[in-house]
Design an enzyme around this catalytic site. Structure first.
Site, mmCIF file in Angstrom:
data_model
loop_
_atom_site.group_PDB
_atom_site.id
_atom_site.type_symbol
_atom_site.label_atom_id
_atom_site.label_comp_id
_atom_site.label_asym_id
_atom_site.label_seq_id
_atom_site.Cartn_x
_atom_site.Cartn_y
_atom_site.Cartn_z
ATOM 1 N N GLY A 21 0.830 -1.204 0.000
ATOM 2 C CA GLY A 21 0.000 0.000 0.000
ATOM 3 C C GLY A 21 0.863 1.253 0.000
ATOM 4 O O GLY A 21 0.996 1.925 1.027
ATOM 5 N N GLU A 71 11.823 5.616 -16.029
ATOM 6 C CA GLU A 71 12.407 6.956 -15.900
ATOM 7 C C GLU A 71 13.038 7.143 -14.519
ATOM 8 O O GLU A 71 14.141 7.677 -14.388
ATOM 9 C CB GLU A 71 11.336 8.033 -16.140
ATOM 10 C CG GLU A 71 10.923 8.170 -17.600
ATOM 11 C CD GLU A 71 10.249 6.938 -18.153
ATOM 12 O OE1 GLU A 71 9.435 6.323 -17.435
ATOM 13 O OE2 GLU A 71 10.557 6.550 -19.298
ATOM 14 N N SER A 125 1.589 3.433 -3.412
ATOM 15 C CA SER A 125 1.161 4.459 -4.380
ATOM 16 C C SER A 125 -0.206 5.022 -4.030
ATOM 17 O O SER A 125 -1.042 4.335 -3.439
ATOM 18 C CB SER A 125 1.084 3.862 -5.789
ATOM 19 O OG SER A 125 2.353 3.472 -6.219
ATOM 20 N N GLU A 168 17.078 -8.335 -3.833
ATOM 21 C CA GLU A 168 17.053 -9.173 -5.039
ATOM 22 C C GLU A 168 16.449 -8.434 -6.224
ATOM 23 O O GLU A 168 15.334 -8.706 -6.638
ATOM 24 C CB GLU A 168 16.265 -10.454 -4.755
ATOM 25 C CG GLU A 168 16.851 -11.665 -5.446
ATOM 26 C CD GLU A 168 16.510 -11.752 -6.916
ATOM 27 O OE1 GLU A 168 17.454 -11.643 -7.728
ATOM 28 O OE2 GLU A 168 15.351 -11.901 -7.243
ATOM 29 N N THR A 201 9.239 3.388 -12.199
ATOM 30 C CA THR A 201 9.170 3.484 -13.660
ATOM 31 C C THR A 201 10.578 3.466 -14.255
ATOM 32 O O THR A 201 11.568 3.734 -13.564
ATOM 33 C CB THR A 201 8.498 4.795 -14.112
ATOM 34 O OG1 THR A 201 9.359 5.886 -13.724
ATOM 35 C CG2 THR A 201 7.130 4.981 -13.471
#
Lengths: 398, 377
Positions: A131, A381, A133, A248, A379
């Site tokens: 939990g 980016e 984002s 990992e 992401t």
């Protein structure tokens, strides 16, 4: 340098391969790779079955200490396990419980938290979701607004989370909430764990473009969480998220999954004719497949390099290389999917279930799900930015 | 598994780096590039003192008896610093056929002179068809009893102009399997009837046309067996490709380092351009290309050095490094802006080499075809 596995590692690899070869025969009709294979109505029971089989074998949490169900397996062995698991595109390893919160609790949890939460993960009895984002806090996670207010010995959570993979299947959740409203960013955040059956937790599915439902929104409406379910210190959650993210990250499973995808494509091209000619004799097709083979082999060596750096404890170099491997593997997986459907032509658009579907329609499915892999867990980016800051020492403008 | 270089190899790298930066700064690189010889005999002699030319030569022939991984270390440093010289053609193209298949007399005559820096070797393989496969070998060696007579043209024979000997890949039988009927001949580059003409290239690497006009070569100069030369060439090309990839990887690392340093110091809009995301992400991709190129190179090099079947892995490494080096240098120029395109800026030295390295020992297209065949397509 020596790229050879030891005889013991080779034997272990063979044992893993034989296990997955055998167990994947139990794959239910209509089962496909990816998140769908973990969380769909067809996928979930098979996922749980495989998790329990792995737990019985003692393989679910091999790197953990023996007292919590593991065998202190070294990084290289875990890399081999991930490699084989990925190649078979097998379900069973909860990426959030086994992969994230378990190692986090092991590293920074209290003795009580370890005793309470690690054994159920190791026995495949408790599945987790993340939990973190929120609608307005994606890449800029530290701006999240879900708040937790102290009430006696408990905390009361209110707010909305989103993109929660598998939340509808999960028993527990690890969440970030703002406990110091004076601090706008990372300094005021606390790391909570909570039972998904707690009153006030509700889940709304987010449907993906292919119609599947693995992502969710989670709403916290006066959810009561006891203080003992804080990981680390109050307002000290941010540093722990960094720990969680570092476990990992070789991405070896995606590299080997891509290898499996390529092998199936190659087989298909050997056996199929399109527009009157065998696909395997089309120079354009040959070269696209060969380029994927090159990319996959390069990707696998990258993953092993990351694992090697992690094993050596070269943390900074490992972090940069791991972020690079995340970008590389998810872009590769997408390339495999796109190459597949483009080679198949119109057949590449046939969805699973149809008698005209090629390779069970998995590539049609992957072509829609792989863009998400480049976004989840940071992401491409953000990953590139981390490479630039951590790996190359470039200045970060705050 | 052990993915680190040994301590000795780390020391070798450091000493190579020191040597090259001391002996061959970029002004020297440019001076050598423009020179007629295309290399510095003085640096060549000093390299021999360090034992570089004899690295892969057994100790009994005055060599160092070291391995391919050691050579990779040296070539990475050469690629990083840049050293125009006939080093690759001597140690990775001309020498291996003699070490692998030469007679005792040939070894005794040639190898100690290579180790000492006296003799420069090269491989005369490619012809105007510029292929690296056996079917592209057409130069005929006509049997005249005790000797062969060579007639034809070899093209892109690097540093033929500086060479003392050429290992000439000649056709002694035709009509059947193209790999059958190829013979390697050790040829004195000063033999009557040989005309060597260097021509200008992007890499300024002394590529030559070599015309053979009734050149007589004694049969004692066959390396290995008559008609059975191709497997030796194939094995040699594996080593040379690994060496080339190592040179390319070293070049990539240099370009990345230069670009990161420049991005940190170049200020526009009141801040270093390295703080802009557009530049950061370009540099992150460059980093990833360099890292992946290293990893795949090391694996390919290790397989060759262990004598494992490595054709596919070497093709993968070359195919990958080709594209990576071209893109890294292209982006390196971009990060530097206009100054990166100037003749007197170092970036161009690497940019030009990335273009020249791509077709050397097979461009990406031909590597892909090799890989496709390995996939059973």
């Amino acid at each position: 340098m020596d790229f050879r596995l030891t005889p013991e590692q080779e034997a272990l690899k063979k044992e893993f391969e034989e296990f997955f070869e055998e167990e994947m025969k139990n794959e239910p009709p209509g089962w496909v790779w990816g998140l769908e294979g973990l969380f769909s109505d067809v996928g979930w029971p098979f996922n749980v079955y495989m998790a329990k089989r792995l737990a019985e074998k003692g393989w679910l949490v091999r790197p953990w200490p023996e007292e919590y169900g593991g065998c202190n397996a070294p990084m290289i062995e875990q890399l081999i396990f991930g490699d084989v698991l990925g190649y078979y595109c097998a379900p069973g390893v909860d990426p959030l419980g086994v992969g994230m919160i378990g190692p986090t609790i092991l590293a920074v949890g209290t003795e009580e938290q370890k005793k309470e939460h690690l054994p159920p993960i190791a026995r495949a009895e408790r599945f987790w979701c993340q939990g973190w984002s929120e609608p307005d806090a994606g890449s800029d996670l530290a701006s999240l607004t879900t708040k937790a207010v102290k009430d006696g010995d408990d905390w009361i959570l209110n707010g909305q989370k989103c993109w929660n993979t598998g939340a509808h299947r999960a028993d527990w959740c690890f969440a970030l909430a703002r406990t110091n409203p004076e601090e706008r960013r990372s300094k005021g955040l606390t790391y909570f764990i909570l039972d998904m059956k707690s009153p006030g937790v509700s889940i709304v599915p987010i449907e993906s473009m292919d119609g599947s439902k693995h992502f969710n929104e989670i709403y916290f409406d006066d959810v009561r969480v006891p203080s003992r379910n804080i990981i680390g210190e109050v307002n000290g959650g941010w540093a722990i998220t960094q720990t969680t993210m570092n476990y990992e990250r070789s991405s070896v499973g995606i590299m080997s999954g891509a290898c499996r995808g390529l092998n199936e494509l190659v087989q298909y091209c050997k056996e199929s004719r399109l527009r009157g000619k065998p696909l395997s004799q089309n120079p354009h097709v040959r070269h696209r497949l060969a380029q994927l083979a090159i990319d996959i082999e390069v990707g696998r060596t990258l993953s092993y390099h990351v694992g090697w750096l992690q094993e050596k404890g070269d943390i900074m170099a490992a972090a940069a290389a791991a972020c690079g491997a995340k970008v590389y593997s998810t872009e590769l997986w997408q390339r495999v999917a796109f190459t597949g459907i483009e080679i198949m032509g119109l057949y590449g658009t046939v969805a699973k279930g149809s008698k005209w579907a090629v390779l069970k329609g998995q590539f049609e499915d992957l072509a829609q799900s792989t863009p998400g892999y480049k976004l989840g867990g940071g992401t491409s980016e953000i990953m590139r930015s981390i490479v630039a800051w951590v790996g190359l020492g470039l200045p970060r403008i705050k | 598994m052990d993915l680190d270089f040994t301590e000795e190899q780390d020391m070798l790298r450091n000493s190579a780096r020191d040597f090259l930066s001391t002996e061959c700064d970029k002004a020297m690189v440019r001076q050598i590039e423009e020179s007629e010889e295309g290399y510095s005999p003085e640096i060549w002699r000093k390299m021999a003192e360090l034992g570089w030319q004899g690295l892969l030569i057994p100790e009994e022939y005055d060599g160092m008896g070291m391995g391919l991984m050691d050579l990779v270390v040296i070539f990475e440093e050469i690629g990083r610093n840049i050293l125009p010289s006939p080093f690759l053609v001597t140690v990775a193209l001309g020498t291996p056929p003699i070490v692998e298949a030469g007679s005792e007399e040939q070894k005794k005559e040639i190898l100690p002179r290579v180790s000492s820096g006296e003799a420069i070797l090269t491989l005369a393989l490619t012809e105007p068809s510029v292929g690296y496969t056996a079917d592209c070998v057409e130069l005929e060696a006509e049997d005249r009893g005790d000797s062969f007579v060579l007639n034809g043209t070899k093209l892109f024979v690097e540093f033929a102009s500086a060479s003392d000997y050429m290992v000439v890949v000649a056709r002694t039988k035709s009509g059947g399997d193209p790999e059958d009927g190829i013979t390697l001949l050790l040829v004195d580059s000063k033999s009557p009837g040989i005309k060597i003409e260097p021509f200008a290239t992007t890499g300024m690497d002394k590529q030559c046309e070599v015309v053979f006009d009734n050149v007589s070569v004694p049969k004692a100069n066959i390396i290995g067996e008559l008609d059975k030369g191709w497997p030796i060439v194939a094995k040699t090309l594996e080593k040379a490709t690994v060496a080339k990839c190592a040179e390319m990887v070293g070049g990539m690392q240099a370009v990345l380092d230069m670009s990161v340093a420049y991005a940190k110091e170049r200020v526009q809009y009141g801040r270093p351009i390295g703080s802009f995301q557009a530049i950061q992400h370009m540099l992150a991709d460059m980093y990833l290309r360099v890292e992946t190129s290293k990893n795949i190179l090391y694996q390919a090099a290790w397989m060759v050095s262990e004598g494992l079947p490595a054709a596919e892995k070497v093709a993968i490494a070359k195919g990958w490094c080709n594209e990576a080096y071209k893109k890294v240098t292209e982006d390196g120029v971009e990060v530097h802006g206009a100054i990166g395109t100037a003749r007197d800026h170092d970036m161009g030295l690497y940019y030009r080499r990335s273009k020249a390295a791509d077709p050397t020992f097979g461009d990406t297209e031909s590597q892909r075809e090799l890989v496709a065949q390995q996939l059973g397509l």
